[in-house]
Design a protein around this motif. Structure first.
Motif, PDB file in Angstrom:
ATOM      1  N   ALA A 117       1.053  -1.440  -0.117  1.00  0.00           N
ATOM      2  CA  ALA A 117      -0.024  -0.438  -0.003  1.00  0.00           C
ATOM      3  C   ALA A 117       0.817   1.731  -0.130  1.00  0.00           C
ATOM      4  N   THR A 118       2.360   1.794   0.462  1.00  0.00           N
ATOM      5  CA  THR A 118       3.031   2.317   1.039  1.00  0.00           C
ATOM      6  C   THR A 118       3.171   2.052  -0.762  1.00  0.00           C
ATOM      7  N   VAL A 153       3.107   1.849  -3.959  1.00  0.00           N
ATOM      8  CA  VAL A 153       1.722   2.379  -4.538  1.00  0.00           C
ATOM      9  C   VAL A 153       1.150   3.477  -4.514  1.00  0.00           C
ATOM     10  N   LEU A 154       0.614   4.129  -2.731  1.00  0.00           N
ATOM     11  CA  LEU A 154       1.244   5.827  -3.180  1.00  0.00           C
ATOM     12  C   LEU A 154       1.853   6.230  -3.503  1.00  0.00           C
ATOM     13  N   LEU A 186      -5.898   2.149   4.865  1.00  0.00           N
ATOM     14  CA  LEU A 186      -5.559   0.612   4.768  1.00  0.00           C
ATOM     15  C   LEU A 186      -4.040   0.594   5.577  1.00  0.00           C
ATOM     16  N   MET A 236      -6.837   4.404   0.322  1.00  0.00           N
ATOM     17  CA  MET A 236      -4.850   3.819   0.572  1.00  0.00           C
ATOM     18  C   MET A 236      -4.156   4.140   2.247  1.00  0.00           C
TER      19      MET A 236
END
Length: 367
Positions: free
Chosen positions: A18-19, A21-22, A285, A282
């Motif tokens: 998730a990190t 992706v950002l 999450l 995000m």
């Protein structure tokens, strides 16, 4: 060898994914926000962010492999390094575009206040963990506040009000998570109500103007321009947005500092409500995984480290998006993982590495 394998089996790959992706999305948005730039500093933003992202990923993995309790044991030395770096800014700091002296040039420009956030989380968590049973004493709470106040005062002088408040939030969340007594909370709020009117006149003129303009935009129409353009950008994005790299508010350069302070406005303008909500989801999450790590930590130190990192990310995200929506004054805080800012990205990734270090060493009964 067996222990090493066990550690990586416990690694929270959802949090890391998730990190990343950002981070990747942030690089793409910085690319959109800086397209057709002619200023060398702006042109370098994308490659610089990409390079810091790669370094940040490596740093996160390295920190995850180090026992966070070892870092806690180095707390006095880390605290000394933080204070020394902040004092060096006072004497040898490099001024940025806004005139604030927040950077050191050591071949590359670094922002010690960003480093300080992570060090503060480690050192304050260690301090409180060592005195976990003495939090009923006002003297313990006061000393923890002093622990935070020394570097915060140095940051306030740069001047950097936004990061000063981040330090205060980190302190408040860590000390609260450790079991701050209700009477101490009431006393703290009372002291804050007394101190704020004293601090406000000490702010730089532009800092006071930001607060005053937020309350009454008519006082300074030029200062209110950015906020108005941000709201126009968000509102005109509609449900699905104008499309990546083609939003007129962005390409027409109506929106200033769009690669840093107002990156969320670019996201909402080009990807609409769907894109804005996806970014918020995000972050939700990431925060949920960090808080899960706090609940499952094997000791108070690990739990408070996780709470501290969560507080930093949550507060900066809330303030950054809030000022884009004109719900909060402009502070200059970056949107974590997304806004342009190498040192900020690097040490926010270091924060994720810290959380992973706690998670992989959580209680064995939870396997």
């Amino acid at each position: 060898m067996i222990e090493s394998v066990t550690i990586w089996r416990r690694f929270d790959y959802v949090l890391l994914a998730a990190t990343l992706v950002l981070v990747v999305f942030g690089i793409l948005m910085i690319g959109s926000a800086t397209q057709d730039a002619i200023d060398d500093d702006i042109i370098r933003r994308v490659p610089d962010q990409r390079n810091f992202a790669i370094i940040g990923f490596v740093v996160a993995i390295v920190i995850a492999s180090i026992d966070y309790r070892l870092l806690g044991g180095l707390s006095p030395w880390l605290y000394a390094v933080m204070v020394i770096l902040l004092v060096m800014v006072e004497f040898f700091g490099v001024e940025g575009a806004g005139g604030a002296k927040r950077w050191l040039n050591i071949g590359i420009r670094i922002q010690p206040s960003e480093i300080g956030k992570i060090i503060m989380i480690i050192t304050l968590s260690q301090y409180v963990a060592e005195r976990y049973l003495d939090l009923g004493k006002l003297s313990t709470v006061f000393r923890s506040m002093l622990h935070m106040a020394i570097p915060a005062a140095l940051i306030f002088r740069q001047p950097d009000l936004g990061t000063t408040i981040v330090f205060l939030v980190i302190w408040a969340v860590i000390i609260w998570s450790a079991g701050l007594r209700l009477r101490h909370i009431a006393l703290f709020l009372f002291a804050l109500a007394i101190i704020l009117p004293i601090i406000f006149p000490l702010l730089e003129p532009y800092q006071r103007a930001r607060v005053e303009t937020f309350i009454n935009p008519q006082l300074d129409p030029d200062a209110a321009y950015n906020i108005n353009q941000a709201r126009i950008s968000i509102g005109s994005g509609g449900i699905l947005g104008k499309g990546y790299g083609v939003g007129p508010q962005n390409t027409g350069r109506f929106l200033r500092v769009r690669h840093t302070d107002f990156i969320f406005s670019v996201i909402a303008h080009e990807f609409g409500l769907v894109g804005g909500v996806a970014v918020l989801a995000m972050f939700a999450l990431i925060l949920s995984r960090i808080l899960k790590g706090a609940r499952e930590a094997s000791d108070p130190l690990g739990s408070m480290i996780c709470y501290g990192v969560a507080a930093m990310i949550f507060f900066q995200t809330t303030v950054s998006i809030g000022m884009n929506l004109n719900l909060m004054p402009v502070t200059g805080l970056t949107l974590p993982f997304v806004s342009s800012g190498g040192t900020s990205l690097l040490f926010t990734m270091a924060g994720i590495g810290l959380v992973e270090s706690v998670i992989v060493r959580r209680r064995r009964t939870l396997n």
